[in-house]
Design a protein around this motif. Sequence first.
Motif, mmCIF file in Angstrom:
data_model
loop_
_atom_site.group_PDB
_atom_site.id
_atom_site.type_symbol
_atom_site.label_atom_id
_atom_site.label_comp_id
_atom_site.label_asym_id
_atom_site.label_seq_id
_atom_site.Cartn_x
_atom_site.Cartn_y
_atom_site.Cartn_z
ATOM 1 N N ILE A 92 59.245 -138.464 124.481
ATOM 2 C CA ILE A 92 58.969 -138.085 123.097
ATOM 3 C C ILE A 92 57.532 -137.628 122.908
ATOM 4 C CG2 ILE A 92 58.773 -138.965 120.733
ATOM 5 C CD1 ILE A 92 61.277 -140.633 121.293
ATOM 6 N N MET A 93 56.595 -138.374 123.439
ATOM 7 C CA MET A 93 55.180 -138.036 123.242
ATOM 8 C C MET A 93 54.840 -136.683 123.880
ATOM 9 S SD MET A 93 53.954 -140.494 121.438
ATOM 10 C CE MET A 93 52.205 -140.493 121.612
ATOM 11 N N VAL A 94 55.344 -136.449 125.081
ATOM 12 C CA VAL A 94 55.089 -135.180 125.772
ATOM 13 C C VAL A 94 55.709 -134.030 124.993
ATOM 14 C CG1 VAL A 94 55.553 -133.854 127.881
ATOM 15 C CG2 VAL A 94 54.913 -136.267 128.042
ATOM 16 N N GLN A 95 56.989 -134.190 124.622
ATOM 17 C CA GLN A 95 57.672 -133.135 123.874
ATOM 18 C C GLN A 95 56.966 -132.860 122.549
ATOM 19 O OE1 GLN A 95 62.068 -133.404 123.612
ATOM 20 N NE2 GLN A 95 61.850 -135.103 125.049
ATOM 21 N N GLU A 96 56.619 -133.911 121.828
ATOM 22 C CA GLU A 96 55.976 -133.720 120.530
ATOM 23 C C GLU A 96 54.669 -132.940 120.678
ATOM 24 O OE1 GLU A 96 54.468 -136.022 116.512
ATOM 25 O OE2 GLU A 96 55.386 -137.213 118.107
ATOM 26 N N GLY A 97 53.868 -133.304 121.665
ATOM 27 C CA GLY A 97 52.613 -132.587 121.894
ATOM 28 C C GLY A 97 52.844 -131.116 122.212
ATOM 29 N N LEU A 98 53.849 -130.839 123.018
ATOM 30 C CA LEU A 98 54.155 -129.451 123.378
ATOM 31 C C LEU A 98 54.663 -128.663 122.164
ATOM 32 C CD1 LEU A 98 55.794 -130.146 126.840
ATOM 33 C CD2 LEU A 98 53.689 -128.821 126.449
ATOM 34 N N TYR A 99 55.555 -129.271 121.378
ATOM 35 C CA TYR A 99 56.052 -128.571 120.179
ATOM 36 C C TYR A 99 54.940 -128.326 119.163
ATOM 37 C CZ TYR A 99 60.882 -129.040 121.744
ATOM 38 O OH TYR A 99 62.054 -128.936 122.455
ATOM 39 N N ARG A 100 54.075 -129.310 118.973
ATOM 40 C CA ARG A 100 52.946 -129.129 118.037
ATOM 41 C C ARG A 100 52.074 -127.950 118.466
ATOM 42 N NH1 ARG A 100 50.559 -133.483 114.713
ATOM 43 N NH2 ARG A 100 52.110 -135.103 114.541
ATOM 44 N N LYS A 101 51.721 -127.930 119.745
ATOM 45 C CA LYS A 101 50.869 -126.854 120.260
ATOM 46 C C LYS A 101 51.596 -125.509 120.172
ATOM 47 C CE LYS A 101 47.280 -125.070 122.285
ATOM 48 N NZ LYS A 101 46.074 -124.815 121.521
ATOM 49 N N ALA A 102 52.871 -125.474 120.520
ATOM 50 C CA ALA A 102 53.640 -124.230 120.454
ATOM 51 C C ALA A 102 53.659 -123.689 119.025
ATOM 52 C CB ALA A 102 55.069 -124.457 120.953
ATOM 53 N N LEU A 103 53.923 -124.555 118.062
ATOM 54 C CA LEU A 103 53.989 -124.122 116.660
ATOM 55 C C LEU A 103 52.626 -123.663 116.159
ATOM 56 C CD1 LEU A 103 56.436 -126.864 115.391
ATOM 57 C CD2 LEU A 103 56.902 -124.398 115.495
ATOM 58 N N GLU A 104 51.580 -124.313 116.626
ATOM 59 C CA GLU A 104 50.222 -123.904 116.262
ATOM 60 C C GLU A 104 49.916 -122.510 116.820
ATOM 61 O OE1 GLU A 104 45.894 -125.046 117.962
ATOM 62 O OE2 GLU A 104 47.111 -126.757 117.311
ATOM 63 N N VAL A 105 50.221 -122.299 118.084
ATOM 64 C CA VAL A 105 49.948 -121.011 118.731
ATOM 65 C C VAL A 105 50.819 -119.904 118.125
ATOM 66 C CG1 VAL A 105 50.079 -119.761 120.923
ATOM 67 C CG2 VAL A 105 49.133 -122.061 120.862
ATOM 68 N N LEU A 106 52.048 -120.233 117.764
ATOM 69 C CA LEU A 106 52.949 -119.254 117.143
ATOM 70 C C LEU A 106 52.605 -119.001 115.668
ATOM 71 C CD1 LEU A 106 56.289 -120.458 118.740
ATOM 72 C CD2 LEU A 106 55.203 -118.236 119.120
ATOM 73 N N LYS A 107 51.617 -119.724 115.167
ATOM 74 C CA LYS A 107 51.173 -119.609 113.769
ATOM 75 C C LYS A 107 52.332 -119.841 112.794
ATOM 76 C CE LYS A 107 47.366 -116.544 114.981
ATOM 77 N NZ LYS A 107 47.352 -116.901 116.365
ATOM 78 N N ALA A 108 53.048 -120.920 113.052
ATOM 79 C CA ALA A 108 54.165 -121.285 112.188
ATOM 80 C C ALA A 108 53.648 -121.658 110.806
ATOM 81 C CB ALA A 108 54.934 -122.454 112.787
ATOM 82 N N PRO A 109 54.304 -121.173 109.756
ATOM 83 C CA PRO A 109 53.878 -121.550 108.409
ATOM 84 C C PRO A 109 54.092 -123.048 108.179
ATOM 85 C CG PRO A 109 55.691 -119.942 108.335
ATOM 86 C CD PRO A 109 55.435 -120.269 109.760
ATOM 87 N N ALA A 110 53.311 -123.612 107.290
ATOM 88 C CA ALA A 110 53.455 -125.029 106.961
ATOM 89 C C ALA A 110 54.846 -125.287 106.380
ATOM 90 C CB ALA A 110 52.380 -125.440 105.956
ATOM 91 N N ILE A 111 55.338 -126.476 106.597
ATOM 92 C CA ILE A 111 56.674 -126.861 106.117
ATOM 93 C C ILE A 111 56.795 -126.681 104.610
ATOM 94 C CG2 ILE A 111 58.236 -128.823 105.829
ATOM 95 C CD1 ILE A 111 58.244 -128.286 108.645
#
Length: 194
Positions: free
Chosen positions: A95-114
Motif C-alpha cells: 500500500i505505501m509503495v503504491q500510494e507513493g507512486l500514484y501520488r507522484k504520477a498524479l502530480e507529474v500528470l498535473k491532475a486537477p484537484a478532487i
Amino acid sequence: MYEKVLEAASREDISGNLLAAGNMAPEEVSLGATCSYGQLLSHSGKFDEAEDYLTRALQKAEEQFGSNHPKVGMVLTCVARMYKLKAKSEGSSSIMVQEGLYRKALEVLKAPAINSEGTRRQVDWRDIISLARGEYAELLLIQSNRKAEGERMKEWAEDAWKNRRSTLAQALEISEVSKPTVVDTRIGRVIWLP
C-alpha cells in the motif's frame, strides 16, 4: 513482438530508417515497447522481469523528457499497477509503495484537484489520470480511516473516465477472465489487449 521492437530499436544503423517510415521517433518507440512489455510481464505474473523493464522505462522517460514530463507519470502509473498485481498474486501488501507512486504520477500528470471542476473541462491524459485515481481510490477504500477520501477520489475518477471501450470498473478489474489493460505511453491512452 515487443522484444523484436526493442532489438530493432537498439540497432542504430537500421532503427532510424525503419521507424522513420512509420513517422515514429526511435526513443518514443523504445520507451513505449519497454513499458508495454513490462506491463505484459506483470500481467503474466513475471514480476521480477516486469519490474526490471518498467524501471528501465522510467529511466528512459526521465532521461529523454525530464522528471516532470507526463510520460514519467504514465510509467509511474504502470509501476504502481505492477505492484498491485504482485501484491494480489502473493497475498501481500504494498500500500505505501503504491500510494507513493500514484501520488507522484498524479502530480507529474498535473491532475486537477478532487474538489475542482476538473472533470468538466478537457483534462490532458484523462484516461491515465482516471485510471491512476481509480487505483489510488481502491487503496484508500480498504483503509477505514481514509474511506471517505477514497470515495471522493473514486467518484472523480468515474466522472472523468470517458473511454468508450469500457467502464473504469472494468479497467480496474484484475482477474483471470478480464482483458488486461495497458497504458500506451506513445499516445497517452489506456488500451485493452486481446
